[in-house]
Design a protein around this motif. Structure first.
Motif, short mmCIF file in Angstrom:
data_model
loop_
_atom_site.label_atom_id
_atom_site.label_comp_id
_atom_site.label_asym_id
_atom_site.label_seq_id
_atom_site.Cartn_x
_atom_site.Cartn_y
_atom_site.Cartn_z
N LEU A 293 1.03 -1.49 -0.24
CA LEU A 293 0.04 0.27 0.17
C LEU A 293 1.07 0.76 -0.45
O LEU A 293 0.09 2.40 0.10
CB LEU A 293 -0.75 -0.05 1.20
N THR A 294 1.73 1.06 -0.03
CA THR A 294 3.18 2.22 -0.45
C THR A 294 2.57 3.81 -1.31
O THR A 294 2.33 5.02 -1.05
CB THR A 294 4.57 2.40 -0.91
N PHE A 295 1.87 3.21 -2.07
CA PHE A 295 1.18 3.75 -3.09
C PHE A 295 0.05 4.58 -2.99
O PHE A 295 0.09 6.23 -3.55
CB PHE A 295 1.09 3.01 -4.18
N LEU A 296 -0.67 4.31 -1.69
CA LEU A 296 -1.74 5.05 -0.69
C LEU A 296 -1.24 6.37 -0.29
O LEU A 296 -1.58 7.24 -0.38
CB LEU A 296 -2.01 4.10 -0.23
N ARG A 297 0.48 6.41 0.20
CA ARG A 297 0.87 7.45 0.71
C ARG A 297 0.96 8.56 -0.71
O ARG A 297 1.29 9.76 -0.44
CB ARG A 297 2.59 7.65 0.91
N GLU A 298 1.36 8.03 -1.98
CA GLU A 298 1.34 9.33 -3.03
C GLU A 298 -0.09 9.35 -3.09
O GLU A 298 -0.18 10.67 -3.44
CB GLU A 298 1.76 8.91 -4.26
N VAL A 299 -1.10 9.16 -3.53
CA VAL A 299 -2.37 9.19 -3.18
C VAL A 299 -2.88 10.34 -2.79
O VAL A 299 -2.96 11.14 -2.32
CB VAL A 299 -3.20 7.83 -3.56
N ASP A 300 -2.68 10.26 -1.29
CA ASP A 300 -2.52 10.98 0.36
C ASP A 300 -2.38 12.20 0.08
O ASP A 300 -2.49 13.55 0.36
CB ASP A 300 -2.13 10.69 1.01
N SER A 301 -0.70 12.82 -0.22
CA SER A 301 -0.04 13.49 -1.09
C SER A 301 0.00 14.59 -2.45
O SER A 301 -0.15 15.26 -1.95
CB SER A 301 1.54 13.39 -0.97
N ILE A 302 0.02 13.72 -3.07
CA ILE A 302 -1.98 14.80 -4.50
C ILE A 302 -2.52 15.13 -3.60
O ILE A 302 -2.65 16.04 -4.08
CB ILE A 302 -1.61 13.25 -5.49
N ASN A 303 -3.16 14.43 -2.53
CA ASN A 303 -4.46 14.99 -2.90
C ASN A 303 -4.89 16.41 -1.81
O ASN A 303 -5.10 17.75 -1.71
CB ASN A 303 -6.08 13.40 -1.82
N MET A 304 -3.75 16.46 -1.27
CA MET A 304 -3.15 17.32 0.76
C MET A 304 -2.74 18.92 -0.65
O MET A 304 -2.77 19.90 -0.38
CB MET A 304 -2.86 16.91 1.93
N ARG A 305 -1.78 17.91 -1.45
CA ARG A 305 -0.83 18.88 -2.22
C ARG A 305 -1.82 19.72 -2.95
O ARG A 305 -1.58 21.12 -3.49
CB ARG A 305 0.27 18.24 -3.07
N ARG A 306 -2.66 19.84 -3.80
CA ARG A 306 -4.31 19.50 -4.49
C ARG A 306 -4.22 21.09 -4.11
O ARG A 306 -4.77 22.71 -3.97
CB ARG A 306 -5.18 19.45 -4.77
N ARG A 307 -4.33 21.44 -2.05
CA ARG A 307 -5.36 22.49 -1.50
C ARG A 307 -3.90 23.85 -1.42
O ARG A 307 -4.96 25.22 -1.60
CB ARG A 307 -5.78 21.75 -0.35
N GLY A 308 -3.09 23.09 -1.13
CA GLY A 308 -1.62 24.80 -1.20
C GLY A 308 -1.70 24.99 -2.57
O GLY A 308 -1.64 26.10 -3.24
N HIS A 309 -2.28 24.41 -3.49
CA HIS A 309 -1.24 23.99 -5.30
C HIS A 309 -3.08 25.86 -5.09
O HIS A 309 -2.76 27.07 -5.68
CB HIS A 309 -2.40 23.32 -5.88
N MET A 310 -3.87 25.48 -4.95
CA MET A 310 -5.46 26.12 -5.27
C MET A 310 -4.67 28.23 -4.33
O MET A 310 -5.30 28.67 -4.93
CB MET A 310 -6.46 25.84 -4.69
N VAL A 311 -4.34 27.71 -2.66
CA VAL A 311 -3.86 28.63 -2.14
C VAL A 311 -2.73 29.95 -3.35
O VAL A 311 -2.97 31.20 -2.59
CB VAL A 311 -3.30 28.23 -0.66
N GLU A 312 -2.26 28.70 -3.59
CA GLU A 312 -0.76 29.84 -5.00
C GLU A 312 -1.56 30.26 -5.21
O GLU A 312 -1.26 31.48 -5.74
CB GLU A 312 0.14 28.46 -4.91
N LEU A 313 -2.12 28.93 -6.34
CA LEU A 313 -3.11 30.10 -7.25
C LEU A 313 -3.83 31.78 -7.16
O LEU A 313 -3.98 32.54 -7.98
CB LEU A 313 -4.37 29.24 -8.42
N ALA A 314 -4.53 30.91 -6.01
CA ALA A 314 -5.41 32.76 -5.25
C ALA A 314 -4.32 33.60 -5.09
O ALA A 314 -4.75 35.16 -4.87
CB ALA A 314 -6.01 32.12 -4.44
N ARG A 315 -3.19 33.42 -4.75
CA ARG A 315 -2.17 34.27 -3.84
C ARG A 315 -1.68 35.17 -4.95
O ARG A 315 -1.10 36.88 -5.44
CB ARG A 315 -1.01 34.01 -3.50
N GLU A 316 -1.18 33.82 -6.05
CA GLU A 316 -0.70 34.83 -7.50
C GLU A 316 -1.89 35.78 -8.49
O GLU A 316 -1.98 36.92 -8.75
CB GLU A 316 -0.25 33.99 -8.58
#
Length: 447
Positions: A293-316
């Motif tokens: 199940l190590t692939f689920l760590r990347e699944v979780d990481s991608i998911n959490m990264r999306r939130r930060g990306h939206m914040v970056e888009l808004a800041r920009e």
């Protein structure tokens, strides 16, 4: 033979829905909770959470309400539950442990330990909570040890597959019924419980304890993987100049893949998917199967990264800093048709922007009270127009129909800048751009 009497232990999201659905199917039902306020609400015909159709069914069946069938009652007495029920459904919460990935089994253990001493005759205890594989065998031993009726008390595991916003439908007309049993009696009783949906075509899968326990976490892990896959493709599309919406449409026509859960955006949240995949990883590690199940760590990481990306888009979008900027956030719940803000990506993004100095105002059709409890320092408005008034950027973060139906001209009349970031890829870019808005979405060309 007398009709079965059913108890439901725990009257949260799962339990309240299951209890009223059992009454709708014709059974006498007794629901138990240890929180007096929940019992009082349910006895008054009010649901402790927003779920379409739930209060209508409560009004139809809760004893004491005008015109009800009287088939559904509530109590705080374990003794009454033990004496009443032939089949006891355990529907308590299994949250993530604080500071760990693992599942907190304390509520399930407490429920079994409280119920078992009052089981003086034949009974079937049915676990519906999402638990780590191996829990059912341990709990069966606990029942055998603590129940006065001993071997006459059996355990079965019957995982739930409810979708918030469709929970009543999913309980009354499930797309599958899974039961993990050790004996014929448990299977016979559950066939009787689910006779109506089975007669309507709901398939029954009978299996052992471990498989039944694994089904829910396996299903949620697959769905989470599919969502994170398309969000990873959104990242590639942004880098390459592609359009993730068209990409999802194209691959979704492949019947082996399908189009569901292929909408890129700020990712998944709620009380199930995030904590279930983490608990699954933790349990696999305990079993020595962590590499599976190590692939689920990347699944979780991608998911959490999306939130930060939206914040970056808004800041920009507002010039590189949120300080002094007014930001409107449309949506607080993790999904539409729910008031659930647990691990909500929308509320997380709003909170991050607020912590970076933005003046954030949130509006959600059903989640305002819960959002205020989690983030009391955010601003809140009673409509989308009020939230957007004076805003320099509008973020669409929960896919409510109300937001899809907004008039771009009407909203544009109250904002400072017609700048829209669609975190759910759910709005019509052409419609908003025609009204003079700058429309941006994750994984899509800017124009």
């Amino acid at each position: 033979m007398a009709p079965l009497k059913i108890t439901v232990i725990g009257t949260g999201y799962l339990g309240a829905t299951h209890a009223v659905a059992m009454a709708e199917l014709g059974f006498e039902v007794l629901g138990l909770d240890v929180v007096p306020e929940k019992i009082a609400m349910l006895e008054a015909g009010r649901a402790p959470m927003y779920e379409p159709g739930l209060e209508d069914l409560l009004a139809r069946h809760v004893a004491g309400l005008p015109g009800s069938s009287g088939r559904l009652r509530f109590t705080r007495s374990w003794e009454e539950v033990g004496a009443f029920g032939d089949v006891h459904f355990v529907c308590v919460n299994t949250p993530q442990k604080h500071g760990e990935y693992a599942c907190d089994m304390s509520y399930v253990d407490a429920a079994f330990e409280s119920l078992a001493p009052h089981l003086n005759g034949p009974a079937l205890v049915v676990g519906k909570s999402t638990v780590p594989v191996g829990s059912a065998a341990r709990l069966a031993a606990k029942l055998a040890e603590l129940a006065p009726a001993g071997a006459d008390v059996e355990l079965a595991w019957n995982p739930e597959f409810l979708r918030e916003g469709f929970a009543v439908q999913d309980t009354l007309h499930p797309d599958r019924i899974v039961i993990g049993v050790r004996g014929e009696r448990g299977e016979k009783l559950l066939r009787e419980v689910y006779e109506t949906p089975m007669s309507e075509g709901s398939p029954l899968v009978v299996t052992d304890f471990p498989t039944a326990e694994l089904v829910k976490t396996a299903a949620n892990s697959f769905l989470a993987t599919k969502i994170s896959f398309i969000n990873a493709m959104a990242e590639v599309c942004e880098a390459a100049g592609g359009d993730v919406v068209k990409l999802a449409e194209a691959i979704g026509h492949d019947e082996r893949i399908g189009s569901k859960f292929l909408r890129a955006g700020i990712g998944f949240g709620g009380g199930c998917l995030p904590k279930d995949i983490r608990a699954f990883m933790a349990r696999a590690g305990e079993l020595g199967a962590d590499q599976a199940l190590t692939f689920l760590r990347e699944v979780d990481s991608i998911n959490m990264r999306r939130r930060g990306h939206m914040v970056e888009l808004a800041r920009e979008a507002v010039g590189g800093s949120f300080l002094g900027k007014r930001v409107a956030v449309l949506g607080a719940t993790f999904k539409p048709d729910s008031d659930d803000v647990r691990d909500s990506p929308a509320l997380n993004v709003a909170g991050q922007i607020h912590l970076q100095g933005g003046q954030v105002t949130v509006y959600d059709p059903k989640g305002m009270d819960n959002a205020r409890r989690v983030f009391p320092t955010l601003g809140y408005a009673d409509s989308a127009l009020a939230a957007a008034r004076g805003a320099e950027v509008v973020l669409h973060l929960t896919e409510w129909r109300e937001f899809r139906d907004l008039d771009p001209e009407e909203l544009g009349a109250v904002v400072t800048d017609r700048l829209l970031l669609d975190g759910r890829n759910a709005l019509d870019p052409a419609r908003w751009r025609a009204a003079g808005w700058t429309y941006r979405a994750m994984g899509r060309p800017q124009a």
